[in-house]
Design a protein around this motif. Structure first.
Motif, mmCIF file in Angstrom:
data_model
loop_
_atom_site.group_PDB
_atom_site.id
_atom_site.type_symbol
_atom_site.label_atom_id
_atom_site.label_comp_id
_atom_site.label_asym_id
_atom_site.label_seq_id
_atom_site.Cartn_x
_atom_site.Cartn_y
_atom_site.Cartn_z
ATOM 1 N N SER A 125 10.268 7.055 12.133
ATOM 2 C CA SER A 125 9.119 7.725 10.690
ATOM 3 C C SER A 125 8.393 5.913 10.269
ATOM 4 N N ARG A 126 7.787 7.184 9.227
ATOM 5 C CA ARG A 126 6.518 5.943 8.580
ATOM 6 C C ARG A 126 6.872 6.726 6.916
ATOM 7 N N THR A 127 7.098 5.799 5.979
ATOM 8 C CA THR A 127 6.376 6.358 4.777
ATOM 9 C C THR A 127 5.319 4.937 4.188
ATOM 10 N N VAL A 128 4.199 5.788 4.264
ATOM 11 C CA VAL A 128 3.327 4.966 3.208
ATOM 12 C C VAL A 128 2.386 5.450 1.798
ATOM 13 N N LYS A 129 2.851 4.542 1.140
ATOM 14 C CA LYS A 129 1.897 4.641 -0.181
ATOM 15 C C LYS A 129 1.075 4.935 -0.722
ATOM 16 N N PHE A 130 0.712 5.541 -1.783
ATOM 17 C CA PHE A 130 -0.664 5.222 -2.272
ATOM 18 C C PHE A 130 -1.112 5.411 -3.865
ATOM 19 N N SER A 131 -1.565 4.748 -4.139
ATOM 20 C CA SER A 131 -1.516 4.710 -6.221
ATOM 21 C C SER A 131 -3.193 5.658 -5.872
#
Length: 116
Positions: free
Chosen positions: A30-36
């Protein structure tokens, strides 16, 4: 006695084969990627996210304006509100390159590249 030994060895090989098949398959992590997003533009997060087919993906987006996050090809969406990150989670089971964008502002968030 030899016959019993052969049956025991065959039974052990069968059991070993079954347990080997129950291991986690490659690409099923699994992979979590954060953006703003600020004023309709990506200010944090990668331009492209590459994952393997079968991987679980979570995209978390924080925006300073209300909008809707959309992952094309997977038809996944999340509402965004200022100060409240929106999250889309899914299993990447379709190979290809998919746009991830905000609908209201049209801002490109990232490209999702899924390959086996």
């Amino acid at each position: 006695m030899r016959r019993i030994g052969a049956i025991t060895v065959a039974a052990l090989l069968t059991v070993a084969g079954c347990s080997a098949g129950s291991e986690q398959a490659p690409g099923s992590g699994s992979r979590t990627v954060k953006f703003s997003i600020t004023e309709g533009k990506r200010t944090a997060g990668p331009e492209e996210v590459a994952v393997r087919t079968g991987e679980n993906v979570t995209l978390e987006v924080a925006s300073d304006q209300p909008d809707e996050l959309h992952v094309h090809g997977y038809d996944k969406a999340a509402q965004l509100a200022p100060g409240v990150p929106g999250t889309v989670a899914f299993t990447a089971n379709i190979d290809g390159i998919f746009e991830v964008e905000l609908h209201k502002s049209g801002a490109a968030v990232t490209k999702l590249r899924v390959s086996g």
